[in-house]
Design a protein around this motif. Structure first.
Motif, PDB file in Angstrom:
ATOM      1  N   LEU A   1       0.663  -2.543   0.266  1.00 15.39           N
ATOM      2  CA  LEU A   1       0.381  -2.773  -1.152  1.00 15.39           C
ATOM      3  C   LEU A   1       0.067  -1.426  -1.790  1.00 15.39           C
ATOM      4  O   LEU A   1      -0.622  -0.592  -1.200  1.00 15.39           O
ATOM      5  CB  LEU A   1      -0.816  -3.725  -1.311  1.00 15.39           C
ATOM      6  CG  LEU A   1      -1.422  -3.896  -2.710  1.00 15.39           C
ATOM      7  CD1 LEU A   1      -0.444  -4.592  -3.646  1.00 15.39           C
ATOM      8  CD2 LEU A   1      -2.737  -4.681  -2.629  1.00 15.39           C
ATOM      9  N   MET A   2       0.560  -1.230  -2.998  1.00 13.12           N
ATOM     10  CA  MET A   2       0.299   0.031  -3.699  1.00 13.12           C
ATOM     11  C   MET A   2      -0.696  -0.191  -4.836  1.00 13.12           C
ATOM     12  O   MET A   2      -0.556  -1.129  -5.628  1.00 13.12           O
ATOM     13  CB  MET A   2       1.601   0.592  -4.266  1.00 13.12           C
ATOM     14  CG  MET A   2       1.411   1.843  -5.129  1.00 13.12           C
ATOM     15  SD  MET A   2       3.011   2.523  -5.647  1.00 13.12           S
ATOM     16  CE  MET A   2       2.507   3.581  -7.006  1.00 13.12           C
ATOM     17  N   VAL A   3      -1.695   0.683  -4.875  1.00 11.74           N
ATOM     18  CA  VAL A   3      -2.643   0.719  -5.987  1.00 11.74           C
ATOM     19  C   VAL A   3      -2.395   2.015  -6.741  1.00 11.74           C
ATOM     20  O   VAL A   3      -2.494   3.101  -6.170  1.00 11.74           O
ATOM     21  CB  VAL A   3      -4.099   0.648  -5.491  1.00 11.74           C
ATOM     22  CG1 VAL A   3      -5.059   0.957  -6.631  1.00 11.74           C
ATOM     23  CG2 VAL A   3      -4.397  -0.727  -4.907  1.00 11.74           C
ATOM     24  N   LEU A   4      -2.038   1.909  -8.005  1.00 13.79           N
ATOM     25  CA  LEU A   4      -1.809   3.078  -8.845  1.00 13.79           C
ATOM     26  C   LEU A   4      -3.038   3.291  -9.720  1.00 13.79           C
ATOM     27  O   LEU A   4      -3.367   2.452 -10.556  1.00 13.79           O
ATOM     28  CB  LEU A   4      -0.574   2.884  -9.718  1.00 13.79           C
ATOM     29  CG  LEU A   4      -0.216   4.076 -10.607  1.00 13.79           C
ATOM     30  CD1 LEU A   4       0.233   5.268  -9.766  1.00 13.79           C
ATOM     31  CD2 LEU A   4       0.876   3.704 -11.604  1.00 13.79           C
ATOM     32  N   VAL A   5      -3.715   4.410  -9.504  1.00 17.16           N
ATOM     33  CA  VAL A   5      -4.922   4.721 -10.270  1.00 17.16           C
ATOM     34  C   VAL A   5      -4.530   5.561 -11.484  1.00 17.16           C
ATOM     35  O   VAL A   5      -3.916   6.620 -11.343  1.00 17.16           O
ATOM     36  CB  VAL A   5      -5.949   5.477  -9.402  1.00 17.16           C
ATOM     37  CG1 VAL A   5      -7.220   5.754 -10.210  1.00 17.16           C
ATOM     38  CG2 VAL A   5      -6.298   4.659  -8.158  1.00 17.16           C
ATOM     39  N   VAL A   6      -4.901   5.089 -12.655  1.00 16.37           N
ATOM     40  CA  VAL A   6      -4.601   5.770 -13.915  1.00 16.37           C
ATOM     41  C   VAL A   6      -5.913   6.105 -14.606  1.00 16.37           C
ATOM     42  O   VAL A   6      -6.771   5.237 -14.783  1.00 16.37           O
ATOM     43  CB  VAL A   6      -3.726   4.886 -14.835  1.00 16.37           C
ATOM     44  CG1 VAL A   6      -3.446   5.603 -16.151  1.00 16.37           C
ATOM     45  CG2 VAL A   6      -2.429   4.497 -14.139  1.00 16.37           C
TER      46      VAL A   6
ATOM     47  N   LEU B   1       2.318  -4.128  -6.604  1.00 17.92           N
ATOM     48  CA  LEU B   1       1.548  -3.074  -7.259  1.00 17.92           C
ATOM     49  C   LEU B   1       0.362  -3.671  -8.002  1.00 17.92           C
ATOM     50  O   LEU B   1       0.474  -4.706  -8.652  1.00 17.92           O
ATOM     51  CB  LEU B   1       2.436  -2.321  -8.269  1.00 17.92           C
ATOM     52  CG  LEU B   1       1.721  -1.303  -9.166  1.00 17.92           C
ATOM     53  CD1 LEU B   1       1.336  -0.069  -8.365  1.00 17.92           C
ATOM     54  CD2 LEU B   1       2.588  -0.917 -10.360  1.00 17.92           C
ATOM     55  N   ILE B   2      -0.778  -2.989  -7.870  1.00 14.88           N
ATOM     56  CA  ILE B   2      -1.953  -3.259  -8.704  1.00 14.88           C
ATOM     57  C   ILE B   2      -2.263  -1.973  -9.463  1.00 14.88           C
ATOM     58  O   ILE B   2      -2.341  -0.892  -8.875  1.00 14.88           O
ATOM     59  CB  ILE B   2      -3.170  -3.688  -7.864  1.00 14.88           C
ATOM     60  CG1 ILE B   2      -2.893  -5.014  -7.147  1.00 14.88           C
ATOM     61  CG2 ILE B   2      -4.413  -3.813  -8.746  1.00 14.88           C
ATOM     62  CD1 ILE B   2      -3.993  -5.436  -6.207  1.00 14.88           C
ATOM     63  N   ILE B   3      -2.416  -2.077 -10.770  1.00 17.24           N
ATOM     64  CA  ILE B   3      -2.734  -0.915 -11.600  1.00 17.24           C
ATOM     65  C   ILE B   3      -4.239  -0.889 -11.834  1.00 17.24           C
ATOM     66  O   ILE B   3      -4.816  -1.865 -12.332  1.00 17.24           O
ATOM     67  CB  ILE B   3      -1.993  -0.983 -12.943  1.00 17.24           C
ATOM     68  CG1 ILE B   3      -0.483  -1.112 -12.713  1.00 17.24           C
ATOM     69  CG2 ILE B   3      -2.298   0.249 -13.787  1.00 17.24           C
ATOM     70  CD1 ILE B   3       0.273  -1.578 -13.936  1.00 17.24           C
ATOM     71  N   VAL B   4      -4.867   0.207 -11.453  1.00 21.12           N
ATOM     72  CA  VAL B   4      -6.308   0.366 -11.661  1.00 21.12           C
ATOM     73  C   VAL B   4      -6.516   1.364 -12.789  1.00 21.12           C
ATOM     74  O   VAL B   4      -6.118   2.530 -12.686  1.00 21.12           O
ATOM     75  CB  VAL B   4      -7.007   0.852 -10.372  1.00 21.12           C
ATOM     76  CG1 VAL B   4      -8.457   1.225 -10.669  1.00 21.12           C
ATOM     77  CG2 VAL B   4      -6.952  -0.234  -9.302  1.00 21.12           C
TER      78      VAL B   4
END
Length: 588
Positions: free
Chosen positions: A104-109, A133-136
């Motif tokens: 699983l990919m977590v993209l931290v913005v 994808l989960i966007i944080v």
């Protein structure tokens, strides 16, 4: 009554990659979530501490109770292993390696800055390698209120803008979780914000591996760190991609051509007798120099011959990264990343002809005839264009073979590596342009794909890759209204006219030659005459041409016309000097 028997732990390890632009708060998020640390995490590298940024992959973990859908699958605990990837532009190859070992990919913005350059590159990497994808949206505590709106309203506006960006990706509805991983600049009295929402989202996205019959699979492990422990041996750490390994078994290091016995195994400092697919492990072996390896592959001794291959030349079916806007020409040098390895390679592009490409999902077949591509097309879904034609000239010469208005094109690349590379079969490869300014705001990822065939250093020459060409000549002398002498098709005194004898020659307006397109409607309406090269004339490269009907009015040359020979060669075997002229080759 006695105490109830303790329920044995049935643990599922789930790897979560944490990616994002430098200083977006990835490491702070991992610290806030984790309860277990590996030997490589949280910027322990002295250079990381000095520079204040992550320079290598970091690993940490925490356990939670299994959600209901995984309880039904037989698990009662989930261990989330966090793979903290660096965010600096110069470390893109490390990011690519880390993204290949995650579930699983977590993209931290950083919500105060939005999409930045490495954020965009991480999105591209995720589209290639990640399923979910989960966007944080981090640092929400730093979003100020204004005179006209509250902080919450500001956050909602920023979320709306980001949603528009992700609408064009493969995750248009990816969940967005607002957090503050390190509120108050690290003030211990202020707890992180939003972690419960993030953990709830993790639970929704945690899935059981598609293949649980790991005992039937060959063991394969991607190594990311290696270090020595005095009196114990050498510890290799990494992620198991498939299969299992037991204490006492032999493990193979194919890049070094050595095998060693497994002395012990640990999963986050806990000794175990067996490690399985998906686990993040440390394996201790003896008599192996830790300086020999930093990243690489380990596998079971029985799998080395089939699963792992060493090669210098390979063919991959590829797809262009749509955000890469520069030209990618055949015979150019690019960086190719496979697993944790990045090597320079020369690349040549080719594709299936129209009728073959429409035949369905076929494996690469070295006996099939392919078409040469001088440049990687800007898109593989380009209505109204001749796929593979980088210029108007190429469009004109290839359109009859490649087709117009295609919905899809199967494109391949042959890769010539500067040094031998060791890789698992069917691995994903990513091509990039890393020798550009790291501060540039352009995407450096060029294309990606799967290794389709490993070939030896000369075997690629047996593949038939057709290139359509057009050579022009001049009318040296008109003999009569149906015959002429041509010249300058080949170099005078050095070229050989023999391969062209018997070929069709077109007497056509100069304006309709490939390099002069597009031409006017009036030019397209002009007649084109077909003749035949009958043989040589003298020894200076001249040749005789005969037409089937009168061409030269009053036995005079038309200065607006030129002799043109449209033909095909095998681009992968030019030495054979095989020239052919199939039906429909050239203008009609």
């Amino acid at each position: 009554m006695g105490d109830e028997a303790e329920v044995p732990e049935k643990l599922l390890n789930f790897n979560i990659g944490v990616l994002g632009h430098v200083d977006s708060g990835k490491t702070s998020l991992c610290k806030a979530l984790s309860t277990q640390q590996s030997t490589a995490c949280f910027d322990k590298n002295p250079q990381s501490k000095e520079r204040g940024i992550t320079l290598d992959l970091g690993f940490s973990s925490f356990k939670v109770d299994a959600p209901e859908h995984l309880v039904q699958a037989g698990y009662n605990k989930i261990q989330h292993t966090l793979v903290d990837c660096p965010g600096h532009a110069s470390l893109i190859r490390t990011i690519i390696g880390g993204a290949q070992i995650i579930d699983l990919m977590v993209l931290v913005v950083d919500i105060t800055k939005g999409i930045q350059t490495q954020t965009a590159e991480c999105i591209v990497i995720g589209e290639i390698l990640a399923k979910d994808l989960i966007i944080v949206l981090n640092k929400i505590d730093m979003v100020p209120a204004t005179e006209t709106s509250t902080a919450e309203q500001q956050i909602e506006r920023k979320k709306k803008k980001l949603r528009a960006v992700f609408s064009t990706t493969k995750w248009p509805n990816a969940p967005m979780i607002c957090v503050a991983a390190n509120p108050g600049a690290g003030n211990a009295d202020i707890p992180p914000i939003g972690l419960d929402d993030l953990l709830a989202e993790f639970a929704k996205h945690t899935t059981v591996p598609t293949s649980q019959n790991y005992k039937a699979e060959d063991f394969l492990m991607y190594i990311d760190h290696c270090f020595a422990i005095k009196g114990q041996g050498t510890v290799i750490t990494g992620t198991i991609l498939q299969g299992c390994m037991n204490v006492g078994q032999n493990i193979d290091f194919p890049e070094h051509k050595v095998q060693r016995r497994v002395k012990s195994i640990q999963v986050f400092k806990k000794p175990v007798q067996q490690c399985v697919k998906g686990d993040r492990v440390g394996i201790c072996v003896t008599q192996f120099d830790a300086d020999n390896i930093e990243r690489g592959i380990a596998c079971s001794t029985s799998s080395s011959s089939g699963l792992i291959q060493t090669f210098s030349t390979a063919i991959a079916e590829i797809h262009r990264v749509r955000f890469y806007k520069n030209a990618v020409k055949s015979n150019s040098k690019v960086h190719i990343t496979v697993g944790h390895t990045t090597q320079m390679a020369t690349v040549r592009f080719f594709c299936l002809p129209l009728e073959a490409a429409d035949a369905g999902d076929l494996a690469f077949d070295a006996t099939t005839e392919y078409m040469w591509l001088p440049e990687l097309p800007q898109t593989q879904d380009a209505p109204g264009t001749a796929i593979g034609c980088s210029t108007l000239a190429e469009t004109a010469t290839n359109v009859s073979m490649l087709g117009v208005g295609r919905s899809h094109c199967r494109i391949y690349a042959i890769l010539f590596f500067e040094k031998p590379i060791v890789s698992a079969a069917n691995s994903t490869m990513i091509a990039s342009k890393l020798d550009v300014d790291v501060h540039a705001t352009t995407c450096r990822l060029m294309f990606h794909g799967k290794l389709a065939k490993i070939i030896d250093s000369e075997g690629w020459k047996s593949i038939v890759c057709i290139k359509t060409k057009c050579k022009t000549a001049v009318v040296d002398r008109v003999v009569d209204d149906q015959n002429c002498i041509g010249n300058k098709l080949v170099k005078s005194g050095a070229g050989d006219i023999t391969p062209f004898i018997g070929l069709t020659v077109h007497y056509q307006p100069k304006s309709t030659l490939p390099e002069n397109l597009p031409c006017t409607e009036e030019d397209r309406a002009l007649p084109i005459f077909k003749g035949r090269i009958e043989g040589t004339f003298g020894k200076s490269g001249k040749f005789k041409v005969t037409f089937s009907k009168p061409v030269f009015t009053d036995n005079k040359e038309n200065t607006a016309y030129v002799l043109a020979v449209h033909f095909q060669i095998n681009q992968f075997n030019k030495a054979a000097k095989q020239i052919r002229q199939p039906p429909g080759c050239g203008p009609t």
